[in-house]
Each structure stands twice: as structure tokens, then as C-alpha cells.
Enzyme design. Structure first.
Site, PDB file in Angstrom:
ATOM      1  NE  ARG A  76       2.710  11.232  -7.406  1.00 41.62           N
ATOM      2  CZ  ARG A  76       2.046  11.179  -6.702  1.00 41.62           C
ATOM      3  NH1 ARG A  76       1.824   9.513  -6.256  1.00 41.62           N
ATOM      4  NH2 ARG A  76       1.396  12.053  -6.114  1.00 41.62           N
ATOM      5  CG  HIS A 120       2.521  13.080  -1.107  1.00 41.32           C
ATOM      6  ND1 HIS A 120       2.551  12.277  -2.120  1.00 41.32           N
ATOM      7  CD2 HIS A 120       1.878  12.445  -0.307  1.00 41.32           C
ATOM      8  CE1 HIS A 120       1.640  11.017  -1.829  1.00 41.32           C
ATOM      9  NE2 HIS A 120       1.444  11.251  -0.516  1.00 41.32           N
ATOM     10  CD  GLU A 165      -4.202  10.226  -2.019  1.00 45.48           C
ATOM     11  OE1 GLU A 165      -4.062  10.005  -0.974  1.00 45.48           O
ATOM     12  OE2 GLU A 165      -4.105   8.876  -2.806  1.00 45.48           O
ATOM     13  CG  ASN A 293      -2.448   8.381  -5.967  1.00 46.12           C
ATOM     14  OD1 ASN A 293      -1.688   8.515  -6.929  1.00 46.12           O
ATOM     15  ND2 ASN A 293      -2.033   9.193  -4.933  1.00 46.12           N
ATOM     16  CE1 TYR A 295      -2.164   2.659  -2.214  1.00 46.76           C
ATOM     17  CE2 TYR A 295      -3.192   4.649  -2.825  1.00 46.76           C
ATOM     18  CZ  TYR A 295      -1.954   3.739  -2.441  1.00 46.76           C
ATOM     19  OH  TYR A 295      -0.847   4.473  -2.551  1.00 46.76           O
ATOM     20  CD  GLU A 367       0.366   7.622  -3.962  1.00 50.20           C
ATOM     21  OE1 GLU A 367      -0.236   6.908  -2.992  1.00 50.20           O
ATOM     22  OE2 GLU A 367       0.635   8.715  -3.705  1.00 50.20           O
TER      23      GLU A 367
HETATM   24  C1  GBH Z   1      -2.331   7.385  -0.353  1.00 50.05           C
HETATM   25  O1  GBH Z   1      -3.474   7.796   0.117  1.00 50.05           O
HETATM   26  C2  GBH Z   1      -1.320   8.583  -0.175  1.00 50.05           C
HETATM   27  O2  GBH Z   1      -0.907   9.259  -1.371  1.00 50.05           O
HETATM   28  C3  GBH Z   1      -0.061   7.854   0.154  1.00 50.05           C
HETATM   29  O3  GBH Z   1       1.173   8.637   0.675  1.00 50.05           O
HETATM   30  C4  GBH Z   1      -0.266   6.616   1.246  1.00 50.05           C
HETATM   31  O4  GBH Z   1       1.090   6.009   1.918  1.00 50.05           O
HETATM   32  C5  GBH Z   1      -0.966   5.665   0.441  1.00 50.05           C
HETATM   33  O5  GBH Z   1      -2.066   5.956  -0.221  1.00 50.05           O
HETATM   34  C6  GBH Z   1      -1.165   4.397   1.203  1.00 50.05           C
HETATM   35  O6  GBH Z   1      -2.172   4.621   2.314  1.00 50.05           O
HETATM   36  O7  GBH Z   1     -11.049   2.771   4.403  1.00 50.05           O
HETATM   37  O8  GBH Z   1     -11.745   1.266   2.463  1.00 50.05           O
HETATM   38  O9  GBH Z   1     -12.770   3.421   2.765  1.00 50.05           O
HETATM   39  C7  GBH Z   1      -4.576   6.801  -0.222  1.00 50.05           C
HETATM   40  C8  GBH Z   1      -5.702   7.172   0.729  1.00 50.05           C
HETATM   41  C9  GBH Z   1      -6.945   5.243   0.561  1.00 50.05           C
HETATM   42  C10 GBH Z   1      -7.927   7.090   1.227  1.00 50.05           C
HETATM   43  C11 GBH Z   1      -7.982   4.318   0.487  1.00 50.05           C
HETATM   44  C12 GBH Z   1      -9.281   6.630   1.022  1.00 50.05           C
HETATM   45  C13 GBH Z   1     -10.584   4.418   1.343  1.00 50.05           C
HETATM   46  C14 GBH Z   1     -10.250   3.164   2.068  1.00 50.05           C
HETATM   47  N1  GBH Z   1      -6.804   6.520   0.375  1.00 50.05           N
HETATM   48  N2  GBH Z   1      -9.133   5.002   1.347  1.00 50.05           N
HETATM   49  S1  GBH Z   1     -11.637   2.635   2.929  1.00 50.05           S
END
Ligand code: GBH
Length: 459
Positions: A76, A120, A165, A293, A295, A367
Site C-alpha cells: 500500500r 495521504h 484518515e 488503521n 494503533y 496500518e
Molecule cells: C497514521 O496516523 C498515519 O496514517 C501514518 O502516516 C503515520 O505515520 C502513522 O499513523 C504513525 O503515526 O495520543 O493516545 O490519543 C495515526 C494517527 C494515531 C491519530 C493515534 C490518533 C491517538 C493517540 N492516529 N492517535 S493518543
């Protein structure tokens, strides 16, 4: 005991143009909002910019060879709009089209399926000068760009993602200003949230008109929220608003043409006259898959007093009154980004999506990954924490699939260490280490572990 993913599961890695390409002034590329933002003092850690990034523009053959070695089935990547239309108008730059043609052809020759993201985050600066995502005219311009991409690449690309996003585009870009273009105006963020939803729909229709048989999806950053005290009605209300703002806005829009009512009520007059009669029809669009995505999970621990909203300095710009600090019990498991590690959240999330929106045909994890401080010892990077993050998230995902969640693929973020937006090069997410002076690539332990999981299609 061996645990398997479904046969044909799409194993991949993901990247984004501005984060890896470099070659910022090569072959007629126009200026993007991230060029401008990163060159504005104080916006990015260490004053880093994407000028050179990973030099992927000149090294994509090597990067494809690395992916081949890893055994990934799909890749991707995103297209930089300012490479194809440097001024954001209809004047084409053929050298930009040539670059993506070469990349796509090399991927296909290596038997790696290309999956394209059209946006992006690297908007042509000229379009931002006209108001960017807060100006409704962007919808038509994005659809035109999408159509040009479909005409140029549609014979070889089966899987398209319109936007990455849109929550980050809108809320980080226009409300708390930590991302380009760095505006801080709540109303502009609402406008952008609406225009990105309209743009997804318009671009989807434009692509399908050129190539009716391809799949078009939308990638959202989604998460689950843990509530410390569910007895607290105020906290529950904030949680519902947060969920609508982050998870439901774009899905409800393409599914029903309407936004969550609790959010519209909360936005009140701040939504100005962005919503026009007939928009419901424009928002609704067949969306073939949802890109997710993921995290980490979020927390709402309490409601902050009215006079002390967390918006200044807080990462999450909405809802302002939610205290989102992670609980102390998880505070020692933070990644280098300060995000908590909640692997069960990935499985829970895909099950919830399937429950709440059963009409979505399938999900792709577009992601998932983690940042840790890597140390190079004798040329090797033993990134045990990233490796454990990867394995635990895949275990969680696998059990959700076994319980019926329709997940077709998983793309690790990221193939390479890269330009981590406001954090610059200081934060590394790659399975493959990049030395930013020599551009040497070195697969980490996590890359070897991923290779093994792909080879076994499980554990
Ligand atoms: C992605 O965004 C992007 O698509 C990518 O380009 C980037 O490199 C990657 O993530 C890594 O950052 O502060 O605990 O409330 C992720 C964006 C990450 C936004 C988690 C909201 C909440 C974390 N998101 N965040 S917190």
C-alpha cells in the site's frame, strides 16, 4: 498448536508518499502543504522535512526487492497529488505519471499487488491557498484528480483507497494545528470533515466510472474507548461524542448520507452553512471495503470542568472536556509515541465494525505498527518490543477472524522508518531500519518475524 490465517490472506506493508519519497524538487513536482509546514520553524521536531526522506523515489527497486524477500503479497503506497498536478489544477506533469507507472509495473513484475491511496496528506499548496479541505471546491478537484489516476493506472490497480484518515486531515490539520496546514479553527475542521466525506463519495464515483470493476474503499483511524466510570452520565455522553467524531462520521456518511445526530447537535452553530440541501444524496456511496488503521485504544477517565477544556496541548482535539490520560496501570507499556499498547483492541475493533455495520463487505487493516527507540548493535536491530507488538496484534486479529470478522488483509506500518510528520525522523515505525545519511536499509528483527509469519500464514 498452530494458528492459521485464512487462505489467500493479503499480507502487506504500507507507506505514504511524503513520508518516504524525498526528491521534493525533482521532475516537476509541485509544493505540498507538508513542504510548507515542515519548513515553518517550530512545526516539526528538529526542523526535519521530507525533502529527502528515504529517497524512495530513486530507490524503489531496492525497496521492492526487500518486500519480495519479506514475502509480502501486497504493498500500500500513496500517490503525491503535486507530482501529477503540481499546481493542483488540470495541468499534468507527465514525469509524475511516469514515476508511478514505473513503480506499479515493478511491483507487478515482482508479483506484489499494488494498493493505492490517493490522498495521504500531501495536498498541493495552491489548493490550500484557496482554503484547502475547508473550501467545498476541493470536492470537485479531488474527483478530477481521482479520475485522472483511474485513467492512468486503472488497468493495473484493483484496490483503491480514496483518503487516508480524514479525521487526522480535518482535526489535526484544521483544529489543533499539529499537522499541515496547521490551522486552529474548530469550524474549519467541521467543514473539512464534511468535504472529505463528500470527496470520498465523489472520487469513488469518478473511479468507478472509469473502471467499474475495481474495489474502492476508505481508510479511517479507528479505536475503542475504555471508560473508567460508566456510572458517570457526563463521561458516557463525552464517550458517545468521541465515538461519533472519530469512528462513525465517515462510515455513517457513506452508508446513510447522514452524520451522527449527537455530534451535529454538539457542533451547533459552529457547523455554519457547510451542509447544503441534497448533500445526503451526494454523501451516500457504495464503499467496497473499509480500511482500518489501528494503533491503540483510547480512554476517557473523567469529564474535565467546563472552564478547563483540554484542547490546548491535548492531542485529541475533541471532545475537549474528556480527560483521556491512560490509566496508571498501562503507563509503563507506552510506545515511543506515548501510546498505550492494547493488542486485544484490534480484534475487538474489527468485531465491533462487523456488528455495527454488517453491510460493509470486508475490512482491510491498512496500518498497524509501533514506534520504539531502536539501537543498532553490530549492524543489527533487535527490536523486541516492536516484534512483540506485531505478534500480539496479529494474534488478536487472527482470533477475531476465527470468530467471523471479515478481514481480508493486514498491512504493517511501516515498511521503512520514515518521516513521522510532526515528529520528524526522531520516531521510527519501520520493519526496516533506514540510515538517513547513507539511506542504507537494514531489516530489523520485526521484519524477520513478519517474514516467518507470512511464510507460515500464521504462527
Ligand atoms: C497514521 O496516523 C498515519 O496514517 C501514518 O502516516 C503515520 O505515520 C502513522 O499513523 C504513525 O503515526 O495520543 O493516545 O490519543 C495515526 C494517527 C494515531 C491519530 C493515534 C490518533 C491517538 C493517540 N492516529 N492517535 S493518543
Amino acid at each position: 498448536m498452530s494458528v492459521k490465517f485464512p487462505e489467500g490472506f493479503l499480507w502487506g506493508t504500507a507507506t505514504a508518499s511524503y513520508q518516504i519519497e524525498g526528491a521534493f524538487d525533482v521532475d516537476g513536482r509541485g509544493v505540498s502543504i507538508w513542504d510548507t509546514f515542515s519548513k515553518t520553524p517550530g512545526k516539526v521536531v528538529n526542523g526535519d522535512t521530507g525533502d529527502n526522506a528515504c529517497d524512495h523515489y530513486n530507490r524503489f527497486d531496492e525497496d521492492i526487492a526487500i518486500m519480495k524477500e519479506l514475502g509480502v503479497k501486497a504493498y500500500r503506497f500513496s500517490i503525491a497529488w503535486p507530482r501529477l498536478f503540481p499546481q493542483g489544477d488540470s495541468v499534468r506533469e507527465e514525469r509524475g505519471f511516469d514515476f508511478y507507472n514505473r513503480l506499479i509495473n515493478a511491483l507487478i513484475a515482482a508479483d506484489i499487488e499494488p494498493m493505492v491511496t490517493l490522498y495521504h496528506w500531501d495536498l498541493p499548496q495552491t489548493l490550500e491557498d484557496q482554503g484547502g479541505w475547508a473550501n467545498r471546491e476541493i470536492v470537485e478537484k479531488f474527483a478530477h484528480y481521482a479520475q485522472a489516476c483511474a485513467e492512468a493506472f486503472g488497468d493495473r490497480i484493483n484496490s483503491w483507497i480514496t483518503l487516508n484518515e480524514p479525521w487526522c486531515v480535518s482535526w489535526l490539520g484544521y483544529s489543533n494545528g499539529v499537522h499541515a496546514p496547521g490551522k486552529k479553527d474548530f469550524s474549519l475542521a467541521i467543514a473539512s470533515a464534511h468535504h472529505t466525506a463528500l470527496a470520498h463519495a465523489a472520487a469513488s464515483r469518478a473511479i468507478k466510472k472509469v473502471c467499474p470493476n475495481v474495489e474502492v474503499g476508505l481508510t479511517l483511524n479507528m479505536s475503542n474507548t475504555h471508560i473508567e466510570n460508566p456510572e458517570d452520565a457526563e463521561v458516557m455522553e463525552l464517550a458517545a461524542l468521541g465515538d461519533s467524531n472519530l469512528n462513525r462520521w465517515w462510515i455513517d456518511a457513506f452508508s446513510t448520507g447522514h452524520y451522527p445526530q449527537n455530534l451535529l447537535d454538539a457542533y451547533g452553530d459552529l457547523k455554519k452553512d457547510f451542509f447544503k440541501p441534497g448533500d445526503a444524496e451526494l454523501l451516500k456511496v457504495q464503499t467496497d471495503f473499509l480500511g482500518v488503521n489501528y494503533y491503540s485504544d483510547g480512554f476517557i477517565r473523567s469529564a474535565l470542568p467546563e472552564d478547563k477544556p483540554a484542547i490546548e496541548g491535548g492531542f485529541m482535539p475533541f471532545p475537549q472536556r474528556a480527560n483521556m490520560a491512560p490509566p496508571p496501570s498501562l503507563a509503563n507499556s507506552l510506545t515511543a509515541m506515548g501510546w498505550v499498547v492494547t493488542p486485544e483492541g484490534l480484534g475487538n475493533l474489527v468485531k465491533k465494525i462487523h456488528r455495527d455495520w454488517p453491510h460493509i463487505p470486508y475490512i482491510v487493516i491498512t496500518e498497524n505498527g509501533s514506534s520504539y527507540e531502536d539501537v543498532v548493535v553490530d549492524g543489527e536491530i533487535n527490536d523486541t518490543e516492536r516484534t512483540s507488538y506485531l505478534v500480539r496484534h496479529l494474534q488478536s486479529l487472527q482470533s477475531a477472524i476465527a470468530e467471523g470478522a471479515p478481514v481480508k488483509g493486514y498491512f504493517a506500518w511501516s515498511l521503512l522508518d520514515n518521516f513521522e510528520w510532526a515528529e520528524g525522523y526522531n520516531k521510527r515505525f519501520g520493519l526496516v531500519h533506514v540510515d538517513y545519511t547513507t539511506f542504507k536499509r537494514t531489516p530489523k528483527l520485526s521484519a524477520k518475524t513478519y517474514q516467518d509469519i507470512i511464510f507460515k500464514n500464521g504462527f
